[in-house]
Design an enzyme around this catalytic site. Structure first.
Site, mmCIF file in Angstrom:
data_model
loop_
_atom_site.group_PDB
_atom_site.id
_atom_site.type_symbol
_atom_site.label_atom_id
_atom_site.label_comp_id
_atom_site.label_asym_id
_atom_site.label_seq_id
_atom_site.Cartn_x
_atom_site.Cartn_y
_atom_site.Cartn_z
ATOM 1 N N LYS A 118 0.817 -1.226 0.000
ATOM 2 C CA LYS A 118 0.000 0.000 0.000
ATOM 3 C C LYS A 118 0.846 1.269 0.000
ATOM 4 O O LYS A 118 0.443 2.281 -0.565
ATOM 5 C CB LYS A 118 -0.983 -0.008 1.177
ATOM 6 N N LYS A 211 -4.958 -9.440 -6.781
ATOM 7 C CA LYS A 211 -6.157 -9.504 -5.958
ATOM 8 C C LYS A 211 -7.231 -8.524 -6.451
ATOM 9 O O LYS A 211 -6.893 -7.403 -6.843
ATOM 10 C CB LYS A 211 -5.735 -9.126 -4.528
ATOM 11 N N LYS A 214 -10.419 -2.773 -4.007
ATOM 12 C CA LYS A 214 -11.153 -1.510 -4.110
ATOM 13 C C LYS A 214 -10.323 -0.452 -4.793
ATOM 14 O O LYS A 214 -10.849 0.456 -5.431
ATOM 15 C CB LYS A 214 -11.443 -0.979 -2.699
HETATM 16 N N1 AQP Z 1 -9.920 -10.017 -3.352
HETATM 17 C C1 AQP Z 1 -10.330 -10.467 -2.186
HETATM 18 N N2 AQP Z 1 -10.690 -11.776 -2.031
HETATM 19 C C2 AQP Z 1 -11.122 -12.248 -0.834
HETATM 20 N N3 AQP Z 1 -11.259 -11.472 0.275
HETATM 21 C C3 AQP Z 1 -10.926 -10.170 0.153
HETATM 22 N N4 AQP Z 1 -10.936 -9.150 1.038
HETATM 23 C C4 AQP Z 1 -10.515 -8.027 0.419
HETATM 24 N N5 AQP Z 1 -10.202 -8.275 -0.853
HETATM 25 C C5 AQP Z 1 -10.446 -9.599 -1.050
HETATM 26 C C6 AQP Z 1 -11.379 -9.271 2.423
HETATM 27 O O1 AQP Z 1 -12.405 -8.327 2.642
HETATM 28 C C7 AQP Z 1 -12.364 -7.908 4.008
HETATM 29 C C8 AQP Z 1 -12.466 -6.422 4.100
HETATM 30 O O2 AQP Z 1 -11.369 -5.836 3.439
HETATM 31 P P1 AQP Z 1 -10.920 -4.368 3.763
HETATM 32 O O3 AQP Z 1 -12.057 -3.463 3.687
HETATM 33 O O4 AQP Z 1 -10.177 -4.347 5.030
HETATM 34 O O5 AQP Z 1 -9.987 -4.026 2.556
HETATM 35 P P2 AQP Z 1 -8.636 -4.651 2.082
HETATM 36 O O6 AQP Z 1 -8.319 -5.931 2.744
HETATM 37 O O7 AQP Z 1 -7.609 -3.611 2.176
HETATM 38 O O8 AQP Z 1 -8.933 -5.066 0.572
HETATM 39 P P3 AQP Z 1 -9.614 -4.280 -0.586
HETATM 40 O O9 AQP Z 1 -11.071 -4.289 -0.409
HETATM 41 O O10 AQP Z 1 -9.175 -4.866 -1.842
HETATM 42 O O11 AQP Z 1 -9.060 -2.823 -0.514
HETATM 43 P P4 AQP Z 1 -7.653 -2.268 -1.050
HETATM 44 O O12 AQP Z 1 -7.822 -1.942 -2.483
HETATM 45 O O13 AQP Z 1 -7.480 -1.047 -0.221
HETATM 46 O O14 AQP Z 1 -6.595 -3.310 -0.829
HETATM 47 C C9 AQP Z 1 -11.084 -8.482 4.609
HETATM 48 O O15 AQP Z 1 -11.399 -9.619 5.399
HETATM 49 C C10 AQP Z 1 -10.286 -8.886 3.405
HETATM 50 O O16 AQP Z 1 -9.447 -9.983 3.681
#
Ligand code: AQP
Length: 350
Positions: A118, A211, A214
């Site tokens: 990140k 992955k 968002k």
């Molecule tokens: N691609 C994914 N597959 C399975 N699980 C996923 N999670 C996130 N992406 C995937 C799970 O969703 C939960 C909430 O995630 P978060 O809001 O904490 O965001 P994050 O883990 O940082 O992932 P994002 O949504 O993709 O955001 P960015 O783009 O910021 O990295 C968690 O349980 C996570 O494991």
């Protein structure tokens, strides 16, 4: 000490809640309600670790917080039987994170891969909060002395850190835990990650090695929970594939990340294994499999999107859920914090 089994997990209100968040985390949140007391948190304090344009600033954050809350409820979380709230309403998260900052070691945080991803190349310019994110996450979980944490695969390393922090706190303060009468030296449990199902890591629709996220610049890389049927169809039809027909056995997916991802999504949404999905579609062309996947995605996601729309149109109701949840969460958190202060040796009003 025997711990009451309790589930805690969180989702960041950073916009574009997607199929990965749903299948990797929220589906398991819903399932675990049947067997556990659950606490589900919209982690707004985590969201602000990124630059303001990512979380929408002071005007975007309330909207995103309500949207995640609406997604929880629309997916089937019962905020009356369980607890749904936003993190910043319970001050114990920040307080416990400070104590844990003094327990965790810099070397531990330096190993966290999510920070490296990140922060990217401009690490010197990342917020201190982003670096400290896993310590706040440990505090989120242990403030409720939660024993089980449903998360996607990407959070595994953070969960291991939470376990290390719990163990070091119990070791460092073992005598104080015992002399205060708070048990045999095991004050914080070792939270168990619950990473299960065929979609613990949903990949980008544009690149099966990345992955679904968002923050991906391309909206075509993910299916958002708020996408309508046309948009879902467009995204799946445009999803990257390879020229071969689908394999008939699961091992045929090993070197084909895009095919593996789409089959995994189908399996997760239809509650079947990948092998079962391949028994039905193996040997066929992607185009007919994609049509079936569009149909399934729309059937599963459209009711959630409709419910989210209905709920976000009533911010008063959503806020009342969060306020009620925060009151109940505070009651549990206050108990942990009072004992933690005694264990550390902070003088407090009794
Ligand atoms: N691609 C994914 N597959 C399975 N699980 C996923 N999670 C996130 N992406 C995937 C799970 O969703 C939960 C909430 O995630 P978060 O809001 O904490 O965001 P994050 O883990 O940082 O992932 P994002 O949504 O993709 O955001 P960015 O783009 O910021 O990295 C968690 O349980 C996570 O494991």
């Amino acid at each position: 000490m025997a711990f009451v089994e309790r589930v805690f997990s969180g989702v960041q209100p950073t916009g574009n809640l997607h199929l990965g968040n749903y299948l990797g985390a929220i589906v398991n949140f819903v399932k675990m309600q049947e067997t556990h007391n659950c606490i589900y948190c919209v982690v707004d304090m985590h969201a602000i670790t990124m630059p303001t344009d990512v979380w929408g600033g002071p005007t975007g954050l309330p909207r995103a917080t309500r949207e995640v809350t609406a997604a929880f409820i629309a997916a089937g979380i019962d905020p009356k039987k369980h607890i749904v709230f936003n993190q910043s309403q319970v001050s114990g998260h920040a307080e416990l994170a400070w104590i844990f900052n003094c327990v965790a070691r810099i070397g531990w945080l330096n190993r966290m891969t999510q920070f490296k991803e990140k922060a990217g190349k401009d690490r010197e310019n990342a917020s201190v909060g982003l670096y400290d994110y896993p310590v706040l996450m440990a505090a989120d979980i242990l403030l409720y002395r939660a024993t089980h944490v449903p998360v996607g695969e990407d959070q595994k390393q953070h969960l291991e850190l939470a376990r290390d922090i719990a163990q070091k706190f119990n070791n460092d303060f073992g005598d104080s835990i015992r002399s205060n009468g708070f048990g045999d030296g095991l004050f914080f449990p070792q939270p168990e990650p619950f990473i299960t199902g065929p979609a613990t890591r949903v990949m980008s629709l544009r690149d099966g090695t990345k992955k679904m996220s968002k923050s991906d610049a391309s909206d075509y890389s993910r299916i958002n929970l708020t996408d309508d049927a046309d948009m879902i169809a467009q995204k799946i039809r445009k999803a990257k594939t390879d020229p071969e027909p689908l394999p008939t056995e699961e091992k045929g997916l090993e070197t084909r990340p895009e095919a593996d991802n789409l089959v995994g999504i189908y399996a997760a949404l239809s509650n079947r294994s990948k092998a079962e999905v391949l028994r039905e579609f193996g040997g066929g062309q992607f185009s007919s499999f994609k049509n079936a996947l569009v149909e399934l995605c729309v059937a599963k996601l459209a009711p959630i999107a409709a419910d989210m729309k209905r709920l976000t149109a009533d911010p008063g109701y959503v806020d009342s859920v969060l306020i009620d949840g925060a009151e109940r969460a505070t009651a549990i958190a206050a108990e942990t914090m009072a004992m933690t202060r005694d264990i550390v040796g902070f003088i407090r009003k009794r």
